[in-house]
Scaffold this active site. Structure first.
Site, PDB file in Angstrom:
ATOM      1  N   HIS A 190       7.589  79.929  68.430  1.00 23.27           N
ATOM      2  CA  HIS A 190       7.291  79.016  69.536  1.00 23.27           C
ATOM      3  C   HIS A 190       8.501  78.925  70.458  1.00 23.27           C
ATOM      4  CE1 HIS A 190       5.933  75.736  71.958  1.00 23.27           C
ATOM      5  NE2 HIS A 190       7.046  75.089  71.690  1.00 23.27           N
ATOM      6  N   PHE A 250       7.520  75.190  65.971  1.00 22.65           N
ATOM      7  CA  PHE A 250       8.552  74.146  65.868  1.00 22.65           C
ATOM      8  C   PHE A 250       8.107  72.952  66.700  1.00 22.65           C
ATOM      9  CE2 PHE A 250      10.960  78.273  66.452  1.00 22.65           C
ATOM     10  CZ  PHE A 250      11.147  78.524  65.104  1.00 22.65           C
ATOM     11  N   GLY A 310       1.735  68.284  68.799  1.00 24.39           N
ATOM     12  CA  GLY A 310       2.875  68.830  69.535  1.00 24.39           C
ATOM     13  C   GLY A 310       3.064  70.319  69.322  1.00 24.39           C
ATOM     14  N   CYS A 311       4.299  70.767  69.518  1.00 24.50           N
ATOM     15  CA  CYS A 311       4.591  72.194  69.674  1.00 24.50           C
ATOM     16  C   CYS A 311       4.510  73.024  68.396  1.00 24.50           C
ATOM     17  CB  CYS A 311       5.968  72.372  70.309  1.00 24.50           C
ATOM     18  SG  CYS A 311       6.036  71.793  72.018  1.00 24.50           S
ATOM     19  N   PHE A 312       4.453  72.388  67.219  1.00 24.66           N
ATOM     20  CA  PHE A 312       4.331  73.193  65.997  1.00 24.66           C
ATOM     21  C   PHE A 312       2.888  73.553  65.677  1.00 24.66           C
ATOM     22  CE2 PHE A 312       4.330  68.752  64.363  1.00 24.66           C
ATOM     23  CZ  PHE A 312       3.134  68.748  63.651  1.00 24.66           C
TER      24      PHE A 312
END
Length: 389
Positions: free
Chosen positions: A303, A373, A163-165
């Protein structure tokens, strides 16, 4: 006789891990945010849901995104109507797309990074590939090795579903590899395609709509190594220190689940406050050894999960308006590309710093921070040292 300790010392690099090159890529299909609600509700046969469309229009208007790039065109969506329904079984169709397109887009970004690096690809010793868009065996790392024509004994690491991290995670891993393997040159690739998360709207799942308003496709690649070859490799940023932490009391804040209907996205409203409340602790841990407590004196790469996260971090820390300039630019021009975002921002920052005639790649400043994050809620922190432009 050689000791184990002597062998270990000989295996280690002398200097810190350093970014030598950055490349980015997007699909050709560009989507204007201002007209996207009309397209989205038309292509998903949801025009009768007028109140929901108005909500979605407001989400898009507040997103601070001007445009995004997507592999999914109107033609592709018409050929795959199951993607346009809400939660229709569609995993096979999605997988068929992303298994091909994720490595392909990654190759485009990697090729640009290798060209900037200026060294033969035979000197790449390690490959880290990261995607949240589909899973397969052998993985996208294997496919990219074949597409680029890398040596068969390149050491590969495949990171799925982070994911986004994960833009921070790949730099952390690349740092450890480069510093503990003398002469290592690590190709890092993040490639993300929204074909796994695209679906029609539902009144009962508004956080899915948030994802439809924010996510875009993109791939980014960097070359990382220690001890740059003089006059051959140009250092851009040094990776000085890294950390990963799970934010307290944040379970369920961001979730993704792979289902027959693809990857579902779940988001709690308090994500921006969870991030902003806990970010100072991460900054203190990173910058206290440098005696830095003025966070306006460093450069920022965060992010861009959405504008609310950036707004609350700025407010909590009293950051000046232009501190997040590079981050907000990437959000505006590309949307949220999950793991690839922070690498796009790294690229934008060094490019703009040089264009503006600043002394360093970090907006003329010496020290900076990169934050990822994402699900968990997980925070990745990377302490960066900029180099001369």
């Amino acid at each position: 006789m050689v000791t184990v300790n002597e062998i270990r010392q000989a295996q280690r690099a002398e200097g810190p891990a350093t970014v030598f090159a950055i490349g980015t890529a997007t699909p050709q299909n560009c989507v204007e945010q201002s007209t996207y609600p009309d397209f989205y509700f038309r292509i998903t046969n949801s025009q009768h849901k007028t109140e929901l469309k108005e909500k979605f229009q407001r989400m898009c208007d507040k997103s601070m995104i001007k445009k995004r790039y997507m592999h999914l065109t109107e033609e592709i969506l018409k050929e795959n109507p199951s993607l346009c329904e809400y939660m229709a079984p569609s995993l096979d169709a999605r997988q068929d797309m992303v298994v091909v397109e994720v490595p392909k887009l990654g190759k485009e970004a990697a090729t640009k990074a290798i060209k900037e690096w200026g060294q033969p690809k035979s000197k790449i010793t390690h490959l880290i590939f990261c995607t949240t868009s589909g899973v397969d065996m052998p993985g996208a790392d294997y496919q990219l090795t074949k597409l680029l024509g890398l040596r068969p004994y390149v050491k590969r690491y495949m990171m799925y579903q982070q994911g986004c991290f994960a833009g921070g995670t790949v730099l952390r891993l690349a740092k450890d590899l480069a510093e503990n393997n003398k002469g290592a040159r690590v190709l890092v690739v993040c490639s993300e395609i929204t074909a796994v998360t695209f679906r029609g709207p539902s009144d009962t799942h508004l956080d899915s709509l948030v994802g439809q308003a924010l996510f875009g496709d993109g791939a980014a690649a960097v070359i990382v190594g220690s001890d740059p070859l003089p006059d051959v490799e140009k250092p851009l940023f040094e990776l000085v220190w890294t950390a990963q932490t799970i934010v307290p009391d944040s379970e369920g804040a961001i979730d993704g689940h792979l289902r027959e209907a693809g990857l579902t996205f779940h988001l709690l409203k308090d994500v921006p406050s969870l991030v902003s409340k806990n970010i100072e602790k991460a900054l203190v841990e990173a910058f206290q050894p440098l005696n830095i407590s003025d966070y306006n004196s460093i450069f920022w790469i965060a992010h861009p999960g959405g504008p609310a996260i950036l707004d609350q971090v700025e407010a909590k820390l009293g950051l000046k308006q232009r501190k997040m300039q590079a981050t907000r630019h990437v959000l505006s021009e590309y949307g949220n590309m999950s793991s690839a975002c922070v690498l796009f921002i790294l690229d934008e920052m060094r490019r703009k710093s040089k264009e503006d005639g600043l002394a360093t790649t970090g907006e003329g400043l010496e020290w900076g921070v990169l934050f990822g994050f994402g699900p968990g809620l997980t925070v990745e922190t990377v302490l960066l040292h900029s180099m001369a432009t």
